[in-house]
Enzyme design. Structure first.
Site, PDB file in Angstrom:
ATOM      1  CD  GLU A 104       1.332 -13.173   2.660  1.00  0.00           C
ATOM      2  OE1 GLU A 104       0.139 -12.900   2.884  1.00  0.00           O
ATOM      3  OE2 GLU A 104       2.097 -12.383   2.062  1.00  0.00           O
ATOM      4  CG  ASN A 143      -3.783 -10.742  -1.337  1.00  0.00           C
ATOM      5  OD1 ASN A 143      -4.669 -10.648  -0.484  1.00  0.00           O
ATOM      6  ND2 ASN A 143      -2.710 -11.524  -1.171  1.00  0.00           N
ATOM      7  CD1 TRP A 144      -6.604  -4.770  -1.670  1.00  0.00           C
ATOM      8  CD2 TRP A 144      -8.426  -4.152  -0.506  1.00  0.00           C
ATOM      9  NE1 TRP A 144      -7.337  -3.916  -2.458  1.00  0.00           N
ATOM     10  CE2 TRP A 144      -8.458  -3.516  -1.783  1.00  0.00           C
ATOM     11  CE3 TRP A 144      -9.469  -3.910   0.389  1.00  0.00           C
ATOM     12  CZ2 TRP A 144      -9.486  -2.660  -2.162  1.00  0.00           C
ATOM     13  CZ3 TRP A 144     -10.502  -3.056   0.004  1.00  0.00           C
ATOM     14  CH2 TRP A 144     -10.505  -2.430  -1.251  1.00  0.00           C
ATOM     15  CE  LYS A 145       0.098  -9.543   0.671  1.00  0.00           C
ATOM     16  NZ  LYS A 145       1.421 -10.098   0.740  1.00  0.00           N
ATOM     17  CB  SER A 178       7.960  -6.704  -5.387  1.00  0.00           C
ATOM     18  OG  SER A 178       8.170  -7.116  -4.047  1.00  0.00           O
ATOM     19  CG  HIS A 198      -1.023 -15.646  -0.865  1.00  0.00           C
ATOM     20  ND1 HIS A 198       0.006 -15.410   0.018  1.00  0.00           N
ATOM     21  CD2 HIS A 198      -1.019 -14.602  -1.732  1.00  0.00           C
ATOM     22  CE1 HIS A 198       0.598 -14.264  -0.304  1.00  0.00           C
ATOM     23  NE2 HIS A 198      -0.012 -13.760  -1.358  1.00  0.00           N
ATOM     24  CD  GLU A 244       1.397 -13.992  -5.586  1.00  0.00           C
ATOM     25  OE1 GLU A 244       1.210 -12.804  -5.825  1.00  0.00           O
ATOM     26  OE2 GLU A 244       1.072 -14.512  -4.505  1.00  0.00           O
ATOM     27  N   GLY A 267      -0.129  -7.202  -4.211  1.00  0.00           N
ATOM     28  CA  GLY A 267      -0.366  -7.101  -2.773  1.00  0.00           C
ATOM     29  C   GLY A 267      -0.255  -5.662  -2.310  1.00  0.00           C
ATOM     30  N   GLY A 268       0.911  -5.286  -1.799  1.00  0.00           N
ATOM     31  CA  GLY A 268       1.121  -3.976  -1.191  1.00  0.00           C
ATOM     32  C   GLY A 268       0.617  -2.807  -2.033  1.00  0.00           C
ATOM     33  N   GLY A 306       6.238  -8.976  -1.189  1.00  0.00           N
ATOM     34  CA  GLY A 306       6.380  -7.979  -0.120  1.00  0.00           C
ATOM     35  C   GLY A 306       7.807  -7.580   0.168  1.00  0.00           C
TER      36      GLY A 306
HETATM   37  C1  PEP Z   1       0.782 -10.950  -2.782  1.00  0.00           C
HETATM   38  O1  PEP Z   1       0.496 -10.842  -1.605  1.00  0.00           O
HETATM   39  O2  PEP Z   1       0.195 -11.800  -3.467  1.00  0.00           O
HETATM   40  C2  PEP Z   1       1.820 -10.095  -3.348  1.00  0.00           C
HETATM   41  C3  PEP Z   1       2.201 -10.314  -4.560  1.00  0.00           C
HETATM   42  O3  PEP Z   1       2.295  -9.103  -2.531  1.00  0.00           O
HETATM   43  P1  PEP Z   1       3.258  -7.880  -2.993  1.00  0.00           P
HETATM   44  O4  PEP Z   1       2.684  -7.313  -4.267  1.00  0.00           O
HETATM   45  O5  PEP Z   1       3.202  -6.928  -1.863  1.00  0.00           O
HETATM   46  O6  PEP Z   1       4.609  -8.453  -3.232  1.00  0.00           O
END
Ligand code: PEP
Length: 267
Positions: free
Chosen positions: A104, A10-12, A225, A102, A179, A246-247, A185
């Protein structure tokens, strides 16, 4: 039941078109060089909307072993909804998957469980495979409400799909991504025991509402994470079918290392 591993990046809201193409190309080079290893798994890249078309063209012009996903979709199918993107448009631009609900979207944009359920419908109506994100926040975890919150989030989606007589094939195309909001994040991932407890409960709830073959086919991902150094411990647990990243999906080497950790080398 053996389910194919699924790892989603997930590049957001990161990446203009050129760097997005570069990142996808780097990831693709690694997969192409080790093709047999990845035949047993699905890898999905979810760039921003604006890079979908370019990545779709990259997929088409190569023997790509990853698929394209979007990060969100509208519940509407067309018309006067300025700024929205509907499921048919995502299909048109080459998406196979779409993230729904998600955290967010839920916390920053007020998406409710009911809206998430409607978005799942929109996805299925357009032959997109929804990846439904579920998770408790820190206060809910600290107060011992984790399993209740997850049950509510999941049952709102399941009951509306069941009421609408959704076919078994469509139900089986669902993926759930657990999640925990406090892990996204933050660098603080859930422990293996926490993930195992939640995933066992989610599978149990699926079995309470759906025929066994469907409940067993739905994939359960962990996200929050995930990094190369914790991916193996978290993503190879029983009942964990892969990860939502994500990151760490923004660096080709990290993302590929996570995929490698999640996919047994003999597959
Ligand atoms: C996400 O945005 O779905 C996520 C899991 O982010 P991260 O891996 O950065 O925690």
């Amino acid at each position: 039941m053996q389910r194919r591993a699924l790892i989603v990046g997930n590049w957001k809201m990161n990446g203009l078109i050129a760097p997005s193409l570069l990142l996808a190309t780097e990831i693709q080079h690694h997969f192409t060089a080790n093709l047999p290893r990845y035949r047993g798994c699905d890898v999905v890249l979810c760039p921003p909307f604006t890079a979908l078309h370019a990545l779709h063209q990259l997929r088409e012009s190569n023997e790509a072993c990853w698929q394209l996903g979007a990060q969100n979709l509208s519940v509407e199918s067309h018309g006067a909804h300025t700024g929205e993107i509907c499921g048919a448009m995502l299909r048109d631009v080459g998406c196979q998957y779409v993230l729904v609900g998600h955290s967010e979207r839920r916390t920053l944009y007020g998406e409710t469980d009911q809206l998430v359920a409607q978005k799942v419908f929109s996805a299925l109506r357009n032959q997109l495979w929804p990846i439904v994100c579920l998770g408790e926040n820190l206060v809910e975890r600290q107060q011992g409400h984790t399993l209740t919150v997850l049950q509510r989030q999941l049952e709102v989606v399941l009951s509306s799909l069941i009421e609408a007589h959704t076919s078994s094939d469509q139900l089986a195309s669902l993926t759930l991504a657990y999640e925990p909001v406090w892990a996204i994040g933050t660098g603080h991932h859930a422990t293996a025991a926490q993930v195992a407890e939640v995933h066992d409960r989610l599978r149990q709830i699926l079995h309470q509402h759906l025929p066994a073959s469907v409940a067993d086919a739905i994939r359960l991902l962990y996200g929050g994470s995930v990094k190369p150094d914790n991916a193996s411990a978290l993503l190879t647990l029983a009942n964990v079918d892969g990860g939502l990243v994500g990151g760490a999906s923004l660096q080709a080497a990290d993302f590929v290392a996570i995929v490698d950790a999640a996919v047994p080398s003999e597959s």
